[in-house]
Design an enzyme around this catalytic site. Structure first.
Site, PDB file in Angstrom:
ATOM      1  N   GLU A 276     -19.084  60.836 -38.600  1.00  0.00           N
ATOM      2  CA  GLU A 276     -19.369  60.112 -37.441  1.00  0.00           C
ATOM      3  C   GLU A 276     -18.322  60.777 -36.434  1.00  0.00           C
ATOM      4  OE1 GLU A 276     -19.279  55.819 -36.871  1.00  0.00           O
ATOM      5  OE2 GLU A 276     -20.611  55.748 -38.616  1.00  0.00           O
TER       6      GLU A 276
ATOM      7  N   GLU B  80     -16.737  52.643 -43.679  1.00  0.00           N
ATOM      8  CA  GLU B  80     -15.446  52.179 -42.803  1.00  0.00           C
ATOM      9  C   GLU B  80     -15.220  50.802 -43.427  1.00  0.00           C
ATOM     10  OE1 GLU B  80     -15.701  52.423 -38.628  1.00  0.00           O
ATOM     11  OE2 GLU B  80     -15.906  54.378 -38.566  1.00  0.00           O
TER      12      GLU B  80
HETATM   13  C1  FCB Z   1     -17.794  53.146 -35.897  1.00  0.00           C
HETATM   14  C2  FCB Z   1     -18.906  52.488 -36.546  1.00  0.00           C
HETATM   15  C3  FCB Z   1     -20.428  52.873 -35.998  1.00  0.00           C
HETATM   16  C4  FCB Z   1     -20.134  52.875 -34.571  1.00  0.00           C
HETATM   17  C5  FCB Z   1     -19.127  53.799 -33.995  1.00  0.00           C
HETATM   18  C6  FCB Z   1     -18.912  53.799 -32.381  1.00  0.00           C
HETATM   19  O1  FCB Z   1     -16.832  52.718 -36.228  1.00  0.00           O
HETATM   20  O2  FCB Z   1     -19.101  53.240 -37.749  1.00  0.00           O
HETATM   21  O3  FCB Z   1     -21.311  51.824 -36.233  1.00  0.00           O
HETATM   22  O4  FCB Z   1     -20.079  51.317 -34.129  1.00  0.00           O
HETATM   23  O5  FCB Z   1     -17.948  53.220 -34.593  1.00  0.00           O
END
Ligand code: FCB
Length: 781
Positions: free
Chosen positions: A358, A157
Site C-alpha cells: 500500500e 497492519e
Molecule cells: C492503511 C489501511 C488502508 C487505508 C489506508 C489509507 O492504513 O490499511 O485500509 O485505510 O491506510
C-alpha cells in the site's frame, strides 16, 4: 543507464479491502463485523459486491497485473457457530474467476480489520480463542479459493487493528485499554502463525503478511537521515520503533520480542498471555513481507510528555508535526522514507522478499468537465516510485508495488470524505471515473518504468533519491553549507558524481536565495470576518513552525498594491499568501507574473493558474436548497449578496442548479452584506411573492436580517417561512429560532493555504483545493 526502469517481472497493481468497498453488508448471509457496529456512516461503500465485474474491467483497462483484495471474515463465518457460509465464499469465487479471466493475479488478505461482531462479543482479539478461530477461517477460505490464489497475506497492519482498535479506541471495536491492545497484538500474531500453518498444510504456494512500517525519525533527521542524535532522542526513537515496528517484525521474523518491549507489556497488564511455544508458532517462515508506507513517525524526547494512547509505553516522547508538504489527510509527504524502510528491511532480513502493498494519498479532487486532474496524486506516486527504485538499485528485494487504492472508498474513521482512489466514485450514482493518476499509472505499468515522463538529465530529485536525503539537504551540500554531517555530504557528493549532476539555479536558490520571509497580504477584511482571524492565526503559526517569518501587509490602496508587487519582484519574500482576492482586482494577477510562489484564499474572479483554497460554495448552496425542497417548500426566494463576490456567484449557481433539478423557479433579491439590507430584501421577496414559503440567504448576516423582517411582518419561522443562511457565524446558533446554515471550515481553509504555499516552496505540483461544506440544520427550517 536508465535510472527509471523497474526490474523485469516487477509486479504492478492496486490494493483494496473488503469493508471499504464491498457494501452489501447483509447480502449472501453475511453477518455484521465490528465496523458495521462501530461506524455511523452508511455501509454501501462502492457496492463492489455487485459491481465487481465493472471494477475488474476497469483494472484490466488500466493494465493492472495484480490485485490485492481482502476476504470479509463475517461473510465466511457470519456468527460464532463455526459453520461456514458457502454463499459468502461464492462472491470471492466469482471475483477470482473474473480476475483470472482477464489475466490479473489475485493477492488475498485474510484480515483487513473486519472482525465478525459475534467473535468480538466472545472477547475479540484480547481473547486467545480468536486466534484459533482465525486459523479455522483461513483454512476454510483456502479450501475454497486455494486453487486460484497463490499469494496469501494473513493480516493487514496488526498495529492499527490492535492499538487503534483496542488501545486508543479510535477504530472498531473502540475499546480503550493498553493491556487489551498488547494482548490483541500478541493474539493477532498468534493467529498469523496458526493461519500460516493451516495455509501451508493446505498447500498454499506463498504466504506473507502486511505490516505498516514507518521509519521513526526526529524532526532534524527528516531532512538529514544521517544526523547524530542526543542520547535521549536516540532512546525515544528506538522505543517508538520497538512499539510500532519491531513489536511485529521481530516475533514474526526472528521468533522473539524486542527486549525493550517486554517490560512495557509487563507494566500494562502483564505477560501471562504470552505462553511458552507461542513465539515458535508466530515465527513461521514467510515468503513475502508486504509493506504499507504512507509517512514517517516523527518524535523527540520530551521528559514531561505523557504516553500517547495509541502507544502505551511512550511516556517522555513527543510526537511532532513537521513543516513538510502534507496530503489532505495531513500526512507528511516524505518519499525518501520509503527507500529508508526498504533498505533497512533488506539489510536486516536479507533473505526476505518485499512488496509495497500500500502507498497512496488523499487529496481533494476537483471534478471538472474534462476530467479529474489530480496532479498531486501523480507526483506523490511518482516520487515514491523513484524512492523505491533507488532502494532496488541498492539491492533491496522489492518484488512489486500496489497503489492504495483503486476506488475512492470508505476510509474508516474518516468516512467518505477521503479520496485515495485512482478512480473517482460518485457515491450518489456509483459512477466510476478514472482520474488522471489512473491513466498515468497505466502508462507507468505499460513501460515498466518512469523513463518517458522525466528528462534524462539528472535533477535535484534524482540526486536526493540516489543519496537517500531530501532535496533541501542536497541543495545545502551543493551550496557548501556547514550544517550537514560528513556522512551525508559524502553520500550526496557520490550521487552527484555518479549521476553527473550539474547544480542549476533552482538547486542553488533552494537555499541561497531564500529570505525565509512570507508576505501574508490581507485585502480589506470583510465585516465580522472570522475567516481572516483564523487565517492570521493558523497560517502564521504553521509557517512560523516551518521556520518562516510572516510579514502582514494590508492591500487596501493602489499604493500598497504597488509596494507588495515590488517586494515580490525584488525577491524580498519567498512567497505570498493573498486573501481574499474576490473583488476582481489585479493584485493576484500582477503577483503571479513575479517568480515568487503565490497562493490565494478564495477562488479568484478571473480564472488563472494561481492555486487557491476555497470552500464548496455551490455544493453548500445546493444542499441548503435541497434541504428546503425536501421539507416540502416550493416557493423559495434567495437573498443574494454583492454579485461581484465570487462566493456569492457560486452560491447562487448552486441554488439555481438545485431548483432546476426540482423543476422550481428562482426568485431573487439583491442586497449588500448588512443585516438591514437582508431585512429589506426579505420584505421585497415577500411583497413580490405572497406565497413565499422559504428564504435562502447567501450569508448568515443576511439571514438574520430576514428573520427580523419575518418577525416584523408576523410570519412564523419556520411554520410560514423557513430561513436558511450560509457561513455558520457564531450568531447563527443564538438567534430565535436557531438558524439553519451551511458551515464552512475555517481552520482547515487556513491550514490548507499554508500547506499549499509550503508545497509550492518545495517546488511540487500544486492544484487548487476545494474544501467541503456541511449543512447544519436548526429550528429555522
Ligand atoms: C492503511 C489501511 C488502508 C487505508 C489506508 C489509507 O492504513 O490499511 O485500509 O485505510 O491506510
Amino acid at each position: 543507464m536508465s535510472t527509471a526502469s523497474f526490474p523485469e517481472g516487477f509486479v504492478w497493481g492496486v490494493s483494496t479491502s473488503a469493508f471499504q468497498i464491498e457494501g452489501a453488508t447483509s447480502a449472501g448471509g453475511r453477518g455484521p463485523s465490528i465496523w458495521d457496529v462501530f461506524s455511523a456512516d452508511r455501509a454501501e461503500a462502492c457496492d463492489h459486491y455487485h459491481r465487481y465485474p465493472e471494477d475488474v474491467r476497469l483494472m484490466k483497462d488500466l493494465g493492472m497485473a495484480a490485485y490485492r483484495f481482502s476476504v470479509s471474515w463475517p461473510r465466511v463465518f457470519p456468527d460464532a457457530s463455526g459453520k461456514v457460509n458457502e454463499a459468502g465464499l461464492d462472491f470471492y469465487d466469482r471475483l477470482l474467476d473474473a480476475l483470472l479471466a482477464v489475466g490479473i493475479t489475485p493477492y488475498a488478505t485474510l484480515y483487513h480489520w473486519d472482525l465478525p461482531q459475534a467473535v468480538e462479543e466472545l472477547g475479540g482479539w484480547p481473547s486467545r480463542d480468536t486466534a484459533r478461530r482465525f486459523a479455522d477461517y483461513a483454512a476454510a477460505v483456502h479450501g475454497r479459493l486455494g486453487d486460484r490464489v497463490d499469494t496469501w497475506f494473513t493480516l493487514n497492519e496488526p498495529w492499527v487493528a490492535a492499538f487503534l482498535g483496542y488501545g486508543d479506541g479510535s477504530h472498531a471495536p473502540g475499546r480503550k485499554s493498553a493491556a487489551e491492545a498488547f494482548r490483541s497484538a500478541h493474539h493477532m500474531m498468534l493467529a498469523h502463525g496458526l493461519a500460516t500453518q493451516a495455509l501451508r498444510s493446505g498447500g498454499a504456494a506463498r504466504v506473507g503478511t502486511v505490516l505498516n512500517i514507518s521509519p521513526v525519525l526526529t524532526p532534524a533527521q527528516v531532512s538529514d537521515f544521517g544526523r547524530r542524535l542526543s542520547e535521549e532522542d536516540a532512546e525515544a526513537v528506538a522505543r517508538i520503533d520497538a512499539l510500532a515496528n519491531r513489536q511485529f517484525l521481530e516475533p514474526m521474523l526472528r521468533g522473539s520480542y524486542p527486549a525493550e518491549i517486554l517490560p512495557i507489556i509487563e507494566r500494562n497488564g502483564g505477560l501471562d498471555h504470552i505462553r511458552d511455544g507461542d513465539l515458535d508458532i508466530i515465527a513461521q517462515p514467510l515468503d513475502l513481507l508486504g509493506i504499507n508506507y504512507y509517512s514517517p513517525s516523527v518524535v523527540q524526547a520530551q521528559p514531561s510528555e505523557p504516553a500517547a494512547s495509541a502507544y502505551p509505553g511512550s511516556e517522555g516522547v513527543l510526537f511532532c508535526t513537521i513543516p513538510t508538504a502534507v496530503t489532505a489527510m495531513g500526512w507528511p509527504i516524505v518519499p525518501n522514507c520509503l527507500s529508508l524502510v526498504l533498505r533497512r528491511l533488506s539489510a536486516e532480513y536479507p533473505e526476505l522478499d518485499l512488496m509495497v502493498t500500500e502507498n497512496g494519498a488523499d487529496f481533494v479532487d476537483v471534478v471538472t468537465g474534462d476530467g479529474i486532474h489530480d496532479v498531486e496524486r501523480i507526483s506523490f506516486v511518482e516520487e515514491h516510485l523513484r524512492a523505491l527504485l533507488s532502494a532496488v538499485e541498492d539491492g533491496a528485494r522489492v518484488r512489486g508495488y500496489l497503489v492504495w487504492t483503486l476506488l475512492d472508498n470508505f476510509e474508516w474513521t474518516e468516512g467518505y470524505q477521503r479520496k485515495f482512489g485512482l478512480v473517482h466514485v460518485d457515491f450518489a450514482t456509483q459512477k466510476r471515473r478514472p482520474k488522471d493518476s489512473a491513466l498515468w499509472y497505466r502508462d507507468v505499468i505499460r513501460r515498466n518504468g518512469l523513463t518517458e515522463t522525466r528528462p534524462k538529465r539528472p535533477t535535484l530529485e534524482t540526486v536526493a533519491a540516489r543519496s537517500g536525503v531530501s532535496r533541501a539537504t542536497v541543495s545545502r551540500v551543493v551550496n557548501g553549507e556547514a550544517s550537514v554531517s560528513p556522512e551525508v555530504r559524502t553520500a550526496v557528493m557520490r550521487a552527484v558524481k555518479e549521476l553527473g549532476y550539474v547544480p542549476n539555479a533552482a538547486a542553488r536558490s533552494l537555499v541561497t536565495r531564500r529570505t525565509n520571509a512570507i508576505a501574508l497580504v490581507l485585502s480589506v477584511p470583510r465585516q465580522g470576518d472570522a475567516l481572516t482571524a483564523a487565517v492570521v492565526q493558523y497560517v502564521t503559526s504553521m509557517l512560523e513552525g516551518a521556520g518562516k517569518q510572516i510579514t502582514l501587509m494590508l492591500a487596501d490602496t493602489a499604493e500598497s498594491h504597488r509596494r507588495i508587487v515590488q517586494q515580490a519582484e525584488a525577491r524580498l519574500v519567498d512567497g505570498v499568501v493573498l486573501l481574499p482576492p474576490d473583488r476582481g482586482d489585479t493584485l493576484a494577477e500582477r503577483l503571479s507574473r513575479t517568480d515568487v510562489p503565490i497562493v490565494l484564499l478564495g477562488k479568484p474572479a478571473v480564472a488563472s493558474l494561481v492555486p487557491y483554497v476555497d470552500v464548496d460554495n455551490a455544493g453548500g448552496a445546493a444542499a441548503a436548497t435541497e434541504h428546503l425542497l425536501a421539507s416540502g417548500r416550493r416557493r423559495i426566494g434567495m437573498i443574494c449578496g454583492p454579485m461581484d463576490l465570487v462566493a456569492v456567484q457560486d452560491r447562487l449557481a448552486g441554488h439555481r442548479a438545485a431548483l432546476q433539478r426540482a423543476g422550481a423557479q428562482p426568485l431573487l433579491a439583491l442586497a449588500d452584506l448588512t443585516r438591514a439590507s437582508g431585512a429589506a430584501a426579505a420584505r421585497q421577496l415577500l411583497g413580490d411573492e405572497p406565497a413565499l414559503d422559504a428564504v435562502f440567504a447567501a450569508t448568515d448576516q443576511l439571514a438574520v436580517g430576514a428573520l427580523q423582517a419575518a418577525r416584523e411582518l408576523g410570519r412564523r419561522v419556520p411554520e410560514d417561512l423557513a430561513i436558511v443562511g450560509f457561513d455558520d457565524i457564531d450568531a447563527a446558533s443564538a438567534t430565535t429560532p436557531g438558524l439553519t446554515t451551511v458551515r464552512v471550515p475555517l481552520a482547515e481553509q487556513a491550514l490548507a493555504v499554508a500547506r499549499l504555499l509550503l508545497s509550492r516552496l518545495e517546488g511540487r505540483h500544486t492544484t487548487s483545493v476545494v474544501l467541503p461544506t456541511r449543512l447544519v440544520v436548526r429550528e429555522s427550517s
